[in-house]
Design a protein around this motif. Structure first.
Motif, PDB file in Angstrom:
ATOM      1  N   GLN A   7       0.837  -1.190   0.000  1.00 31.09           N
ATOM      2  CA  GLN A   7       0.000   0.000   0.000  1.00 31.09           C
ATOM      3  C   GLN A   7       0.878   1.248   0.000  1.00 31.09           C
ATOM      4  OE1 GLN A   7      -1.178   0.046   4.678  1.00 31.09           O
ATOM      5  NE2 GLN A   7      -2.192   1.575   3.407  1.00 31.09           N
ATOM      6  N   SER A  44      -1.120   0.873  -3.675  1.00 32.68           N
ATOM      7  CA  SER A  44      -2.582   0.897  -3.676  1.00 32.68           C
ATOM      8  C   SER A  44      -3.063   1.819  -2.559  1.00 32.68           C
ATOM      9  CB  SER A  44      -3.129  -0.515  -3.458  1.00 32.68           C
ATOM     10  OG  SER A  44      -2.664  -1.043  -2.221  1.00 32.68           O
ATOM     11  N   GLU A  45      -4.195   2.469  -2.778  1.00 33.35           N
ATOM     12  CA  GLU A  45      -4.711   3.389  -1.772  1.00 33.35           C
ATOM     13  C   GLU A  45      -6.223   3.514  -1.906  1.00 33.35           C
ATOM     14  OE1 GLU A  45      -4.023   7.681  -3.955  1.00 33.35           O
ATOM     15  OE2 GLU A  45      -2.296   6.750  -2.957  1.00 33.35           O
ATOM     16  N   ARG A  46      -6.850   3.880  -0.811  1.00 29.73           N
ATOM     17  CA  ARG A  46      -8.290   4.133  -0.802  1.00 29.73           C
ATOM     18  C   ARG A  46      -8.513   5.636  -0.801  1.00 29.73           C
ATOM     19  NH1 ARG A  46     -11.672   1.393   3.596  1.00 29.73           N
ATOM     20  NH2 ARG A  46      -9.997   2.031   5.006  1.00 29.73           N
ATOM     21  N   ASN A  82      -4.792   1.606  -8.949  1.00 27.74           N
ATOM     22  CA  ASN A  82      -5.523   0.481  -8.364  1.00 27.74           C
ATOM     23  C   ASN A  82      -5.975  -0.518  -9.428  1.00 27.74           C
ATOM     24  OD1 ASN A  82      -5.209   1.552  -5.820  1.00 27.74           O
ATOM     25  ND2 ASN A  82      -7.239   2.495  -5.756  1.00 27.74           N
ATOM     26  N   HIS A 125      -4.060   0.437   9.482  1.00 31.36           N
ATOM     27  CA  HIS A 125      -3.919  -0.138   8.141  1.00 31.36           C
ATOM     28  C   HIS A 125      -3.905  -1.662   8.193  1.00 31.36           C
ATOM     29  CE1 HIS A 125      -3.019   3.944   7.066  1.00 31.36           C
ATOM     30  NE2 HIS A 125      -1.887   3.959   7.761  1.00 31.36           N
ATOM     31  N   GLU A 180      -6.244  -3.884   7.635  1.00 28.90           N
ATOM     32  CA  GLU A 180      -6.903  -4.548   6.507  1.00 28.90           C
ATOM     33  C   GLU A 180      -6.033  -4.505   5.263  1.00 28.90           C
ATOM     34  OE1 GLU A 180      -8.387  -2.474   8.518  1.00 28.90           O
ATOM     35  OE2 GLU A 180      -9.921  -3.710   9.482  1.00 28.90           O
ATOM     36  N   GLU A 181      -5.429  -3.345   4.977  1.00 20.73           N
ATOM     37  CA  GLU A 181      -4.549  -3.234   3.806  1.00 20.73           C
ATOM     38  C   GLU A 181      -3.345  -4.166   3.939  1.00 20.73           C
ATOM     39  OE1 GLU A 181      -5.887  -0.781   5.403  1.00 20.73           O
ATOM     40  OE2 GLU A 181      -6.842   0.608   4.009  1.00 20.73           O
ATOM     41  N   GLN A 226      -4.433  -7.685   3.106  1.00 18.43           N
ATOM     42  CA  GLN A 226      -4.572  -7.924   1.676  1.00 18.43           C
ATOM     43  C   GLN A 226      -3.204  -8.054   1.001  1.00 18.43           C
ATOM     44  OE1 GLN A 226      -7.832  -8.962   1.772  1.00 18.43           O
ATOM     45  NE2 GLN A 226      -7.587  -8.384  -0.368  1.00 18.43           N
ATOM     46  N   THR A 227      -2.229  -7.273   1.436  1.00 19.38           N
ATOM     47  CA  THR A 227      -0.875  -7.400   0.888  1.00 19.38           C
ATOM     48  C   THR A 227      -0.305  -8.773   1.187  1.00 19.38           C
ATOM     49  OG1 THR A 227      -0.463  -5.018   1.098  1.00 19.38           O
ATOM     50  CG2 THR A 227       1.460  -6.460   0.950  1.00 19.38           C
TER      51      THR A 227
END
Length: 506
Positions: free
Chosen positions: A226, A381-383, A401, A458, A460-461, A464-465
């Motif tokens: 991220q 990646s970023e939200r 993304n 972070h 959750e990020e 996912q990584t």
């Protein structure tokens, strides 16, 4: 620079310089040879045997196993016999075998005819090899609370007791290691905790790939994670704390200096970024840039080399300082922007390509080994809710993304074994995956450094990584040495193979 990595043949450094060299024999104008060539000596020795020219040693009695000297003698005799037959054929056709005579009467070697081999004719069978995956956790800052724990043996990472993923239901993906959906423990080749230095990451994850690139094996190292997790710091670093890319180029020039006089190396560098799905050459001189009539960088398919970047400017480098300056000047041109999560956020994927050619000086007219070593600094990646990107920054975020999503799809397909079963792999869905195609299930030795944030904000990020990295660990590449052979080298290898096959038939 530290010592060489693994002890496997593919990771071994180039052989030490030979103490002897064979000078090519010269012939006068009337054709008289001043010194017999090694090939002639082998032929004469074979012809002087008691059983006639090229006679084979007596066969081993049935039921008995030949000794090592007998096997070696048979191989040498079969090779000599094949050599003599070839010499007779050459003599009957009046083709000069070793040297040609120039207009001035001096003996000159024949021009070498290069035969591009690449993936079509490897020097040996391709070896199946898994992608090497390492995890690097950045230090926590300010009031951040770390919720991830690295095991004492440095091979697994997990959520600390009492910590949980608050928005787990909003994230998709299954745990490919068989621990079940929502697993909080992941195993990798190596996990580096917050205090780990970049040099340790390089020695463990990158150095073996660099050393094998000097041997003619393609290599790729890329950082994934991220935004703000430390990808650019790991790949590029700073002047006082250089990243793995600059540590790699130091090792490359160290090896080139170590084998100077025995191996001839040629090194070229190119640098390109993918910004909003468009290629931009970062090293092209002003007169070769697109707005001044230069050539647009495009992805093309080459019959021998696979996917290539057509139009990419490559500069030959001869010193470490020259290469450092080129990388620094190219890095200054990449797209960088500020967001709420990262003041120096990379807004594009940056790829540095080092093209390495090598040839043994003791083997005149011999094989040339070629390899490409890639260092990929992926945008994070970023939200949008966290980064606060608006306008053009929001467009950049969506493109970043999307390309990372396509990369995840390719990794997922490969980890499921779809390539082996003939299923379609969507490499062409983005320029990033198309460019990385040889490194993902193809002819390359690949290392992934997944950078994560241990912060609770972070979690959750980071999860996912780690899931992406777990899937990437199951991808298998086909690693082989890339060579360009002259006709002479190809002929010698064929003769050796014929001799060995002849021995097996007896």
């Amino acid at each position: 620079a530290a010592a060489a990595g693994g002890a496997s043949p593919s990771n071994a450094a180039p052989p030490p310089p030979s103490s002897t060299s064979n000078a090519p024999s010269s012939a006068s104008k009337d054709g008289a040879k001043s010194k017999a060539s090694p090939r002639t000596k082998r032929t004469e020795a074979a012809a002087s045997g008691a059983d006639g020219a090229g006679a084979m040693p007596p066969a081993t009695p049935p039921g008995a196993h030949p000794s090592t000297p007998e096997v070696l003698a048979r191989v040498q005799a079969a090779e000599a016999k094949a050599q003599q037959q070839m010499d007779r054929s050459v003599a009957n056709n009046s083709i000069p075998e070793n040297n040609q005579v120039s207009s001035s009467g001096a003996s000159v070697p024949p021009p070498a005819t290069l035969r591009p081999v690449g993936m079509m004719m490897p020097t040996g069978k391709a070896a199946d090899e898994k992608i090497r995956v390492c995890i690097r956790s950045r230090p926590v800052s300010g009031k951040e609370k770390s919720v991830w724990h690295v095991s004492g043996d440095g091979v697994s990472i997990s959520l600390k007791a009492g910590a949980e993923l608050k928005r787990r239901e909003n994230f998709y993906g299954t745990d490919r290691d068989g621990a079940g959906e929502g697993s909080s423990m992941f195993n990798f080749d190596k996990v580096f905790d917050e205090p780990a230095e970049t040099c340790s990451v390089y020695s463990e994850c990158v150095r073996p790939i660099v050393e094998s690139a000097m041997e003619g094996i393609n290599g790729t190292v890329f950082a994934y994670g991220q935004t703000g997790s430390g990808k650019t710091h790991t790949i590029v670093g700073t002047r006082n704390d250089p990243g793995v890319m600059f540590l790699a180029v130091e090792d490359i020039f160290r090896l080139m200096a170590q084998y100077q006089g025995s191996v001839d190396y040629t090194l070229k560098v190119g640098m390109v970024e993918i910004y909003n799905e468009e290629f931009k050459d970062l090293l092209a001189p002003p007169e070769q840039r697109l707005h001044t009539g230069g050539v647009r960088v495009q992805l093309k398919e080459d019959a021998d080399k696979g996917v290539v970047l057509q139009g990419l400017y490559e500069k030959r480098v001869t010193s470490l300082e020259q290469l450092r300056q080129l990388l620094a000047s190219g890095g200054a041109k990449k797209q960088i922007g500020s967001t709420k999560m990262n003041e120096q956020s990379s807004r594009s994927h940056t790829i540095v390509r080092l093209s390495i050619e090598s040839r043994q000086l003791s083997d005149e007219g011999g094989a040339i080994r070629e390899s490409t070593l890639n260092f990929v600094d992926l945008a994070g990646s970023e939200r949008l809710a966290k980064s606060g990107a608006e306008g053009s920054r929001a467009v950049e975020t969506s493109q970043i993304n999307l390309s990372l999503l396509m990369l995840g799809n390719v990794i997922s397909k490969l980890s499921d074994g779809d390539a082996a079963s003939g299923e379609h792999i969507p490499y062409r869905n983005s320029k990033l995956t198309r460019l990385l195609q040889p490194s993902l299930g193809g002819n390359a030795r690949t290392g992934i450094i997944a950078t994560v944030s241990p912060s609770e904000d972070h979690a959750e990020e980071t999860s996912q990584t780690l899931r992406f990295a777990s899937r990437a660990k199951k991808v298998t590449n086909k690693v082989r040495v890339n060579e360009i052979l002259t006709d002479g080298v190809a002929l010698r290898r064929m003769r050796r193979e014929i001799a060995e096959l002849t021995l097996q038939l007896q």
